[in-house]
Design an enzyme around this catalytic site. Structure first.
Site, PDB file in Angstrom:
ATOM      1  N   HIS A 114       5.239 -60.519  11.844  1.00 13.89           N
ATOM      2  CA  HIS A 114       5.085 -59.080  12.195  1.00 13.89           C
ATOM      3  C   HIS A 114       3.693 -58.599  12.708  1.00 13.89           C
ATOM      4  O   HIS A 114       3.637 -57.896  13.482  1.00 13.89           O
ATOM      5  CB  HIS A 114       5.631 -58.103  11.054  1.00 13.89           C
ATOM      6  N   ALA A 166       9.683 -55.623   5.059  1.00 10.74           N
ATOM      7  CA  ALA A 166       9.118 -56.664   4.412  1.00 10.74           C
ATOM      8  C   ALA A 166       8.399 -57.662   5.344  1.00 10.74           C
ATOM      9  O   ALA A 166       8.624 -58.732   5.554  1.00 10.74           O
ATOM     10  CB  ALA A 166      10.599 -57.676   3.999  1.00 10.74           C
ATOM     11  N   SER A 200       9.955 -65.502   7.789  1.00 11.57           N
ATOM     12  CA  SER A 200      10.863 -64.699   8.057  1.00 11.57           C
ATOM     13  C   SER A 200      11.234 -64.009   6.634  1.00 11.57           C
ATOM     14  O   SER A 200      11.109 -64.347   5.705  1.00 11.57           O
ATOM     15  CB  SER A 200      12.525 -65.518   8.150  1.00 11.57           C
ATOM     16  N   SER A 201      11.694 -62.563   6.792  1.00 14.36           N
ATOM     17  CA  SER A 201      11.971 -61.787   5.557  1.00 14.36           C
ATOM     18  C   SER A 201      12.982 -62.331   4.648  1.00 14.36           C
ATOM     19  O   SER A 201      12.832 -62.239   3.410  1.00 14.36           O
ATOM     20  CB  SER A 201      12.228 -60.468   5.850  1.00 14.36           C
ATOM     21  N   ARG A 202      13.722 -63.115   5.220  1.00 14.35           N
ATOM     22  CA  ARG A 202      14.682 -63.817   4.031  1.00 14.35           C
ATOM     23  C   ARG A 202      14.103 -64.990   3.459  1.00 14.35           C
ATOM     24  O   ARG A 202      14.997 -65.451   2.447  1.00 14.35           O
ATOM     25  CB  ARG A 202      15.906 -64.013   5.335  1.00 14.35           C
ATOM     26  N   GLU A 235       9.734 -64.191  19.657  1.00 11.44           N
ATOM     27  CA  GLU A 235      10.566 -65.555  19.991  1.00 11.44           C
ATOM     28  C   GLU A 235      11.549 -65.944  18.728  1.00 11.44           C
ATOM     29  O   GLU A 235      12.383 -66.859  18.827  1.00 11.44           O
ATOM     30  CB  GLU A 235       9.741 -66.599  20.850  1.00 11.44           C
ATOM     31  N   GLN A 292      17.859 -62.527  20.467  1.00 11.04           N
ATOM     32  CA  GLN A 292      17.697 -60.997  20.474  1.00 11.04           C
ATOM     33  C   GLN A 292      16.799 -60.687  21.650  1.00 11.04           C
ATOM     34  O   GLN A 292      16.834 -59.546  22.188  1.00 11.04           O
ATOM     35  CB  GLN A 292      17.223 -60.579  19.180  1.00 11.04           C
ATOM     36  N   HIS A 294       5.451 -59.483   7.236  1.00 10.80           N
ATOM     37  CA  HIS A 294       4.920 -60.998   7.008  1.00 10.80           C
ATOM     38  C   HIS A 294       3.834 -61.128   8.193  1.00 10.80           C
ATOM     39  O   HIS A 294       3.856 -60.412   9.225  1.00 10.80           O
ATOM     40  CB  HIS A 294       5.770 -61.883   6.630  1.00 10.80           C
TER      41      HIS A 294
HETATM   42  P1  AMP Z   1      12.686 -58.246  11.634  1.00 13.38           P
HETATM   43  O1  AMP Z   1      12.006 -57.406  10.717  1.00 13.38           O
HETATM   44  O2  AMP Z   1      13.136 -59.465  10.918  1.00 13.38           O
HETATM   45  O3  AMP Z   1      13.929 -57.780  12.488  1.00 13.38           O
HETATM   46  O4  AMP Z   1      11.563 -58.647  12.821  1.00 13.38           O
HETATM   47  C1  AMP Z   1      11.037 -57.880  13.701  1.00 13.38           C
HETATM   48  C2  AMP Z   1      10.456 -58.381  14.934  1.00 13.38           C
HETATM   49  O5  AMP Z   1       9.468 -59.360  14.279  1.00 13.38           O
HETATM   50  C3  AMP Z   1      11.123 -59.071  15.886  1.00 13.38           C
HETATM   51  O6  AMP Z   1      10.832 -59.056  17.246  1.00 13.38           O
HETATM   52  C4  AMP Z   1      11.443 -60.528  15.419  1.00 13.38           C
HETATM   53  O7  AMP Z   1      11.383 -61.445  16.486  1.00 13.38           O
HETATM   54  C5  AMP Z   1       9.686 -60.623  15.086  1.00 13.38           C
HETATM   55  N1  AMP Z   1       9.441 -61.799  14.044  1.00 13.38           N
HETATM   56  C6  AMP Z   1      10.109 -62.042  12.759  1.00 13.38           C
HETATM   57  N2  AMP Z   1       9.628 -63.033  12.400  1.00 13.38           N
HETATM   58  C7  AMP Z   1       8.725 -63.679  13.230  1.00 13.38           C
HETATM   59  C8  AMP Z   1       7.950 -64.933  13.345  1.00 13.38           C
HETATM   60  N3  AMP Z   1       7.988 -65.680  12.381  1.00 13.38           N
HETATM   61  N4  AMP Z   1       7.066 -65.221  14.192  1.00 13.38           N
HETATM   62  C9  AMP Z   1       7.178 -64.131  15.340  1.00 13.38           C
HETATM   63  N5  AMP Z   1       7.773 -62.940  15.277  1.00 13.38           N
HETATM   64  C10 AMP Z   1       8.707 -62.575  14.328  1.00 13.38           C
END
Ligand code: AMP
Length: 280
Positions: A37, A32, A186-188, A149, A154, A34
């Site tokens: 990522h 998902a 955020s994907s959410r 961050e 995490q 954005h």
């Molecule tokens: P996820 O797909 O949500 O598991 O995130 C994958 C990676 O992308 C993780 O290292 C997250 O911290 C990073 N990430 C997600 N959202 C953001 C954001 N808004 N800004 C920077 N990094 C992000």
């Protein structure tokens, strides 16, 4: 871009790249995709010759009653986004590829840092994260790996994991990418209704207010109170935690000059959001 669903092929592709003298960067995601990522891909690209991405919604890091079933999944759109972002190798395995027996017999249990905040709210979450990160980095081999961050705890868990298990990876911390109204991408977010989305900037506003309060008073408890006052102004928001803590231990600071991090988690409707900010 090469797209593979096979762990052996993923391992081989990156080993081949290293044999050609290329430095490899690996961005781990749950898809998902954005702009957050994409910023990690750019961070990898600045430092590496070959950039890989993994897209895997890791069942092990979701607890009972969490949103595993409804987590957004769209590999085709993600593949197009990844390619446009400059990803060279995309690994998008099925769950059975990484967990052929369902739950693995061996899991990775992170220490102290994983027991507070998100770890307290989601008891098996960081075991799932640490296990899948260990597996994916083992398949990837020596690499640099940017982490956002956005998921601050995490990032600390993964840094410690890499150090403790001597994984051949260099973890790179990347800043949070935000929407124009301050909401952390955020994907959410895509699951928020319109009124919930309109309420969401209150998380960032509470962090900014907490930081202002810290600058004024140097008091973590005053900052936490100020954050809660801002959050309480938004009736759609159900606060899980709003804290000003030591940025390394995520515990209340023991020394007056400790560097702090402000972190917040809240439910808006059915969606749980997290955000955080450096104190200065
Ligand atoms: P996820 O797909 O949500 O598991 O995130 C994958 C990676 O992308 C993780 O290292 C997250 O911290 C990073 N990430 C997600 N959202 C953001 C954001 N808004 N800004 C920077 N990094 C992000």
């Amino acid at each position: 871009m090469e797209l593979t669903r096979s762990k052996e092929e993923f391992r081989r592709l990156l080993a081949d790249e290293r044999r050609s003298g290329h430095r490899v960067g690996v961005v781990l995601t749950m898809g998902a995709l954005h702009a957050g990522h994409v910023s990690l891909v750019a961070a990898a690209r600045r430092r590496a010759d070959t950039v890989a991405m993994t897209v895997f919604v890791n069942p092990l890091q979701f607890g009972e009653g969490e949103d595993l079933g409804s987590y957004p999944r769209d590999v085709e759109t993600d593949a197009a986004t990844a390619e446009e972002a400059g990803v060279d190798v995309l690994f998008a395995p099925q769950a059975s590829e990484l967990y052929p027996e369902g739950r693995p017999a061996t899991t990775v249990v992170p220490g102290e840092i994983a027991t507070v905040l998100e770890g307290a709210a989601r008891p098996s979450h960081f075991v799932g994260v640490a296990t899948v990160v260990t597996k994916l980095l083992s398949l990837a081999g020596p690499c640099l790996t940017p982490f956002g961050e956005k998921d601050y705890q995490q990032l600390l868990v993964v840094r410690r994991l890499v150090e403790d298990l001597e994984l051949p990876a260099e973890v790179i911390a990347c800043p949070i990418v935000r929407e124009p109204d301050g909401v952390a991408m955020s994907s959410r977010n895509r699951r928020l209704t319109r009124s919930e989305r309109e309420a969401a900037p209150v998380l960032y506003r509470s962090l900014l207010e907490g930081r202002r309060q810290l600058e004024r008073t140097a008091s973590p408890s005053a900052a936490e109170k100020a954050m809660r006052v801002v959050l309480a102004g938004q009736p759609l928001v159900d606060v899980d935690y709003a804290v000003a803590v030591d940025r390394e231990t995520l515990r209340p600071p023991r020394k007056a000059d400790a560097s702090l991090r402000l972190l917040v988690a809240a439910r808006i409707g059915a969606t749980r959001l997290i955000d955080n900010l450096a104190a200065s």
